[in-house]
Design a protein around this motif. Structure first.
Motif, PDB file in Angstrom:
ATOM      1  N   THR A 140       4.923   4.214  -5.492  1.00 12.47           N
ATOM      2  CA  THR A 140       6.167   3.994  -6.096  1.00 12.47           C
ATOM      3  C   THR A 140       6.085   2.095  -6.824  1.00 12.47           C
ATOM      4  N   PRO A 142       6.184  -0.999  -9.937  1.00 12.38           N
ATOM      5  CA  PRO A 142       7.197  -1.748 -11.166  1.00 12.38           C
ATOM      6  C   PRO A 142       6.450  -1.657 -12.484  1.00 12.38           C
ATOM      7  N   THR A 166      12.168   3.116 -15.050  1.00 15.27           N
ATOM      8  CA  THR A 166      12.037   1.643 -14.481  1.00 15.27           C
ATOM      9  C   THR A 166      11.011   0.961 -14.072  1.00 15.27           C
ATOM     10  N   GLU A 167      10.985   2.531 -13.216  1.00 14.01           N
ATOM     11  CA  GLU A 167       9.396   2.421 -12.225  1.00 14.01           C
ATOM     12  C   GLU A 167       8.345   3.314 -12.409  1.00 14.01           C
ATOM     13  N   ARG A 191       3.411  -4.740  -4.088  1.00 18.13           N
ATOM     14  CA  ARG A 191       4.683  -4.405  -5.008  1.00 18.13           C
ATOM     15  C   ARG A 191       4.630  -3.283  -5.057  1.00 18.13           C
ATOM     16  N   ALA A 192       3.830  -2.298  -4.537  1.00 11.42           N
ATOM     17  CA  ALA A 192       3.527  -0.452  -4.650  1.00 11.42           C
ATOM     18  C   ALA A 192       4.363  -0.005  -3.470  1.00 11.42           C
TER      19      ALA A 192
END
Length: 204
Positions: A140, A142, A166-167, A191-192
């Motif tokens: 997952t 952004p 949104t993701e 970030r993931a």
């Protein structure tokens, strides 16, 4: 057993022996019901033919094997067809050979060769691909990271699904789950997120 081969696509071939015509089709199937559906479809499509002989091999371990002579002398059609599938080491595949009788008896040896040759040629046309049992991972990230991450993930494993919102959530098949999680963390600068979601057979 963590890998096996199947056909890459549907393949067809035609053999003619002393005016008897043998039309072979091989195609990928997931289970016995699907294999029998293919046989039924071929039978309906070529309802004018005398014989629709068949063989199929199912399962990662090729444990389910069936053949049918469909009115030909016992052992002259289904068995040699199954032998070709076995010798080529493919599974999750069904072969159907439709025969239009040409008026001349071919004898047992002639039938065995014709049915086997037809399936072999159809397999040549179909080609093969490998299926491998992989760890499935959900990544997952952004939405803004999706484009760059998509390219990296495809280099790390087999991406089988992408969900956009949104993701963005990627489903990826990998051999080494721990190494993959480390690589994703580095590629995304943390970030993931990565979550294991089981195992699955994946075309590679």
């Amino acid at each position: 057993m963590n890998a096996y081969r199947t056909v890459a696509r549907t393949g067809t071939a035609e053999v003619e022996v002393r005016r008897s015509r043998f039309l072979a089709v091989v195609t990928r199937v997931e289970d016995e019901a699907a294999a029998r559906d293919v046989i039924a479809v071929v039978r309906r499509e070529h309802h004018d033919a005398r014989h629709h002989c068949s063989a199929f091999v199912i399962g990662a371990d090729a444990s389910l094997r069936r053949s049918n002579d469909d009115g030909e002398p016992a052992g002259t059609a289904g068995a040699p067809m199954l032998e070709v599938l076995t010798r080529r080491d493919v599974s999750d595949v069904v072969a159907v050979v439709t025969r239009w009788f040409g008026g001349t008896l071919l004898g047992a040896g002639g039938l065995v060769r014709a049915y086997g040759d037809a399936v072999g040629l159809a397999l040549d046309a179909a080609g093969t691909r490998q299926r491998r049992l992989l760890h499935t991972m959900r990544v997952t990230a952004p939405a803004a990271e999706a484009g760059a991450l998509d390219h990296r993930l495809r280099a790390m494993g087999e991406v089988s699904d992408v969900e956009y919102g949104t993701e963005v959530v990627f489903t990826v098949g990998v051999r080494d789950a721990a190494r993959f999680a480390e690589d994703v963390a580095g590629a995304s600068a943390g970030r993931a997120t990565v979550e294991p979601s089981g195992t699955a057979w994946v075309d590679v």
